[in-house]
Design a protein around this motif. Structure first.
Motif, short mmCIF file in Angstrom:
data_model
loop_
_atom_site.label_atom_id
_atom_site.label_comp_id
_atom_site.label_asym_id
_atom_site.label_seq_id
_atom_site.Cartn_x
_atom_site.Cartn_y
_atom_site.Cartn_z
N HIS A 83 0.81 -1.22 0.00
CA HIS A 83 0.00 0.00 0.00
C HIS A 83 0.85 1.27 0.00
CE1 HIS A 83 0.90 -0.19 4.28
NE2 HIS A 83 0.41 1.02 4.43
N VAL A 84 2.18 1.12 -0.09
CA VAL A 84 3.03 2.29 -0.27
C VAL A 84 2.95 2.71 -1.74
CG1 VAL A 84 5.36 3.24 -0.10
CG2 VAL A 84 4.55 1.58 1.61
N VAL A 85 2.58 3.96 -1.97
CA VAL A 85 2.36 4.46 -3.33
C VAL A 85 3.68 4.78 -4.02
CG1 VAL A 85 1.29 6.33 -4.67
CG2 VAL A 85 0.10 5.36 -2.69
N CYS A 86 4.57 5.48 -3.30
CA CYS A 86 5.86 5.85 -3.87
C CYS A 86 6.79 6.34 -2.76
CB CYS A 86 5.71 6.94 -4.95
SG CYS A 86 4.98 8.47 -4.37
N HIS A 87 8.07 6.45 -3.10
CA HIS A 87 9.10 7.01 -2.21
C HIS A 87 9.30 6.18 -0.93
CE1 HIS A 87 7.98 11.11 -4.21
NE2 HIS A 87 8.67 10.31 -5.02
N GLY A 88 9.03 4.87 -1.02
CA GLY A 88 9.31 4.00 0.11
C GLY A 88 10.80 3.90 0.36
N ILE A 89 11.21 3.98 1.62
CA ILE A 89 12.62 3.97 1.99
C ILE A 89 13.07 2.54 2.27
CG2 ILE A 89 14.32 4.79 3.67
CD1 ILE A 89 12.47 7.17 4.22
N PRO A 90 14.13 2.06 1.59
CA PRO A 90 14.63 0.70 1.87
C PRO A 90 15.04 0.56 3.33
CG PRO A 90 15.60 1.58 -0.14
CD PRO A 90 14.88 2.71 0.52
N GLY A 91 14.77 -0.63 3.89
CA GLY A 91 15.08 -0.86 5.29
C GLY A 91 15.05 -2.34 5.62
N ASP A 92 14.75 -2.64 6.86
CA ASP A 92 14.80 -4.01 7.36
C ASP A 92 13.54 -4.81 7.08
OD1 ASP A 92 17.34 -3.53 8.38
OD2 ASP A 92 16.57 -2.84 10.30
N LYS A 93 12.58 -4.22 6.38
CA LYS A 93 11.33 -4.93 6.07
C LYS A 93 11.63 -6.20 5.29
CE LYS A 93 6.83 -4.57 3.85
NZ LYS A 93 6.13 -5.12 5.02
N VAL A 94 11.11 -7.33 5.78
CA VAL A 94 11.29 -8.62 5.12
C VAL A 94 10.10 -8.89 4.22
CG1 VAL A 94 11.53 -11.10 5.49
CG2 VAL A 94 12.66 -9.49 7.05
N LEU A 95 10.36 -9.20 2.97
CA LEU A 95 9.28 -9.46 2.03
C LEU A 95 8.60 -10.79 2.35
CD1 LEU A 95 11.00 -8.40 -1.31
CD2 LEU A 95 9.42 -7.06 0.11
N LYS A 96 7.26 -10.78 2.24
CA LYS A 96 6.47 -11.98 2.47
C LYS A 96 5.92 -12.49 1.13
CE LYS A 96 3.45 -10.14 5.21
NZ LYS A 96 3.86 -8.72 5.09
#
Length: 270
Positions: free
Chosen positions: A85-98
């Motif tokens: 649901h992030v439209v744009c400009h998401g900052i890379p980080g520790d989020k693990v993809l599911k």
């Protein structure tokens, strides 16, 4: 002549580039597209967005190019990575993809002074039919917008082509963000809206360079920017998708500078 000021400006402040400048844009666009191609096998469940960004940064450096985003208004990463649901400009980080996550990866590189700017969607794991349809509609909306590009058309024609396609599929076009002019600068006139009325806005001329980058939501079009001052999300938390190409107006239509060398601009094509 100063290469950064070659060409002329229209009354709307849009730069008309020299025919030789298309080659520089093509080189920059090809590198950005190749970097995104090479990222495909690494977008899997369990990967982090920070790890993907490091791969992109390394690829830019290995190519002898420069990242346009590192240091831009204080931004510290070589990409924006926007998940679900992030439209744009998401900052890379520790989020693990599911499994089933969708993400837009946006990269801009500088090659010999020219800016190559592109983004596309990726899928971690299995793609649901509902999500696949969102990606298809967004991709096709971009291509319809590009098909409207030709001398004598208007920027309203581009926006109308995108908006009418998206809304016919009962989805919505984000209005808070738009495409932009580029060349030997990152952002320049015009603002390229992804909605509009035919025949409105500045007239397209051969030699204009700009991005078309529609953001499409499964729900309503409204967005909000989080406290980090970068990340934009859908207000209703519906899924969002985006595709972006950099294009130049030719005598007969548009040259796409950021075509995927591997033919994998859409994750289910090719």
């Amino acid at each position: 002549m100063d290469e950064t000021n070659r060409g002329r400006l229209t009354r709307d402040g849009i730069r008309i580039h020299h025919p030789d400048d298309f080659a520089g844009m093509a080189r920059a666009g090809a590198l950005a597209a190749r970097i995104l191609d090479d990222l495909i096998p690494h977008v899997v469940p369990g990967a982090t967005t920070a790890a993907l960004d490091r791969m992109i940064e390394d690829a830019v450096k290995d190519a002898g190019a420069t990242s346009a985003t590192i240091g831009y208004k204080g931004y510290r990463h070589a990409s924006c990575i926007s998940v679900n649901h992030v439209v744009c400009h998401g900052i890379p980080g520790d989020k693990v993809l599911k499994d089933g996550d969708i993400l837009n990866v946006d990269v801009t590189v500088i090659v010999d002074g020219w800016f190559g700017d592109t983004s596309r969607m990726y899928v971690a794991g299995k793609l649901s039919r509902k999500t696949e349809r969102l990606l298809e509609v967004t991709h096709d909306a971009l291509m319809k917008g590009i098909a409207a590009v030709k001398p004598g058309a208007t920027f309203g024609d581009i926006g109308h082509a995108i908006q009418s396609h998206v809304e016919a599929q009962r989805m919505s076009v984000v209005r808070d963000f738009c495409g932009h002019g580029l060349g030997q600068v990152f952002h320049a006139p015009p603002n390229v809206l992804h909605y509009g009325r035919p025949g409105t806005g500045p007239e397209l001329e051969e030699g204009m360079f700009f991005t078309i980058e529609p953001m499409v939501n499964l729900g309503r079009p409204e967005t909000k920017v989080l406290a980090d001052d970068w990340t934009a999300v859908t207000r209703d938390k519906s899924l969002s998708a985006q595709y972006e190409h950099s294009v130049g107006v030719t005598a007969t239509g548009a040259e796409i500078f950021t075509l995927s060398p591997a033919g994998r601009f859409h994750p289910t094509y090719g």
